[in-house]
Design a protein around this motif. Structure first.
Motif, PDB file in Angstrom:
ATOM      1  N   LEU A   1       1.128  -1.313   0.018  1.00  0.00           N
ATOM      2  CA  LEU A   1       0.432  -0.246   0.080  1.00  0.00           C
ATOM      3  C   LEU A   1       0.613   0.666   0.428  1.00  0.00           C
ATOM      4  O   LEU A   1       0.289   2.048  -0.668  1.00  0.00           O
ATOM      5  N   HIS A   2       1.989   1.185   0.354  1.00  0.00           N
ATOM      6  CA  HIS A   2       2.570   2.487   1.111  1.00  0.00           C
ATOM      7  C   HIS A   2       3.719   2.733  -0.784  1.00  0.00           C
ATOM      8  O   HIS A   2       3.889   3.298  -0.800  1.00  0.00           O
TER       9      HIS A   2
ATOM     10  N   GLU B   1       2.955   1.661  -3.432  1.00  0.00           N
ATOM     11  CA  GLU B   1       1.234   1.661  -4.448  1.00  0.00           C
ATOM     12  C   GLU B   1       0.825   3.412  -4.498  1.00  0.00           C
ATOM     13  O   GLU B   1       1.334   4.163  -5.035  1.00  0.00           O
ATOM     14  N   LYS B   2       1.422   4.186  -3.112  1.00  0.00           N
ATOM     15  CA  LYS B   2       0.495   5.164  -2.846  1.00  0.00           C
ATOM     16  C   LYS B   2       2.161   6.124  -3.476  1.00  0.00           C
ATOM     17  O   LYS B   2       2.077   7.456  -3.725  1.00  0.00           O
ATOM     18  N   ARG B   3       3.079   4.951  -2.979  1.00  0.00           N
ATOM     19  CA  ARG B   3       4.049   6.547  -3.535  1.00  0.00           C
ATOM     20  C   ARG B   3       4.346   6.931  -5.324  1.00  0.00           C
ATOM     21  O   ARG B   3       4.802   7.794  -6.021  1.00  0.00           O
TER      22      ARG B   3
ATOM     23  N   HIS C   1       1.688   9.261  -6.025  1.00  0.00           N
ATOM     24  CA  HIS C   1       1.681  10.094  -5.977  1.00  0.00           C
ATOM     25  C   HIS C   1       3.035  11.068  -6.969  1.00  0.00           C
ATOM     26  O   HIS C   1       3.125  11.779  -7.576  1.00  0.00           O
TER      27      HIS C   1
END
Length: 292
Positions: A258-259, A261-263, A266
């Motif tokens: 999840l981290h 993917e989020k980066r 962004h």
């Protein structure tokens, strides 16, 4: 690997290959090189899809080292070509690939395969950053099943058969069969296939999650090209990011994924294509991606 006993192949000095039609379209080489074991053409809108056909029909497309070298050469060319957005890999209606060439492996010894890390270079297909769609008709056994699983999406013809029969040869899968198959269909089905050597049909493969779509054999390649062409119509830069994120799901815990993917999400905000895509949506027009 496979139970099929096919003739070992060698690259000729000239590597002259006959270009034969696939469906209604004549195949055109992707470069000035002529290939001995594969056929290559460009398809899709603006010829932005590279279609690769394995072409050893007498041996049911058994995967010898020269064939894999040619395949990886074309995959590399497609990856480096800014006009190409996706790749489709197929065989013929009898076989996608019935496995690795057993006669090529028959006399090898432990020291030979261990020292040279035999089959390691096959993984180059899975490392391609552009989408790769496998269109599987007929047999995809042993190395053929493993090669299909290296692709990002698998479409199967209604008569396709998948299997890892290496156990019958006194060995085990060596190009990802025990690993990718388990991730695709789960432990129980993977154990059953690998420990019995039994094949599954296309419909079973779809229910198990190994393939995403089953189609009539005559429609398979066109459907795969259509899907690849749609992938190629998007920003190549963002498609690469999305593929990287999905692949990361196999390697990370949920929270790590999840981290990650989020980066990457962004990161898309640093691209011109993200701005163009959202602006086009608001303005109710087709996006004009520049892959930047």
């Amino acid at each position: 690997m496979s139970f099929t006993l096919s003739h070992a192949c060698r690259l000729g000095a000239s590597r002259l290959g006959l270009v034969r039609p696939l469906g209604a379209a004549a195949l055109r080489p992707a470069s000035t090189a002529a290939y001995e074991h594969i056929l290559v053409e460009r398809r899709g809108e603006g010829e932005r899809v590279t279609l690769i056909q394995l072409n050893r029909p007498k041996s049911l497309n058994a995967l010898c080292s020269p064939l894999m070298s040619e395949l990886l050469e074309v995959v590399h060319q497609a990856e480096q070509d800014p006009a190409v957005g996706a790749i489709v890999l197929t065989g013929n209606e009898k076989a996608f690939a019935a496995g690795a060439d057993i006669k090529e492996m028959q006399d090898k010894r432990f020291a030979d395969v261990y020292r040279g890390s035999f089959l390691a270079f096959w993984g180059g297909v899975a490392q391609c950053t552009k989408p790769v769609v496998a269109a599987v008709n007929g047999y995809a056994l042993g190395g053929g099943c493993e090669l299909a699983m290296m692709c990002d999406v698998i479409y199967a013809g209604e008569k396709a058969r998948f299997g890892q029969p290496e156990i019958a040869l006194g060995t085990i899968p060596g190009a990802g069969g025990t690993q990718r198959l388990t991730r695709a269909v789960g432990k129980s089905k993977a154990m059953e296939m690998c420990l019995t050597g039994d094949m599954i049909d296309a419909q079973t493969a779809e229910r198990a999650g190994l393939v995403s779509k089953v189609l009539p054999p005559g429609e398979l390649v066109d459907a795969a090209v259509k899907t690849a062409d749609k992938m190629a119509s998007h920003s190549k830069l963002v498609v690469q990011m999305c593929k990287e994120a999905v692949n990361a799901a196999y390697e990370m815990t949920l929270q790590e994924g999840l981290h990650f993917e989020k980066r990457l999400f962004h990161t898309t905000f640093a691209t011109d294509d993200r701005k163009e895509g959202m602006t086009a949506f608001v303005e109710k027009r087709k996006a004009n991606f520049t892959d930047s």
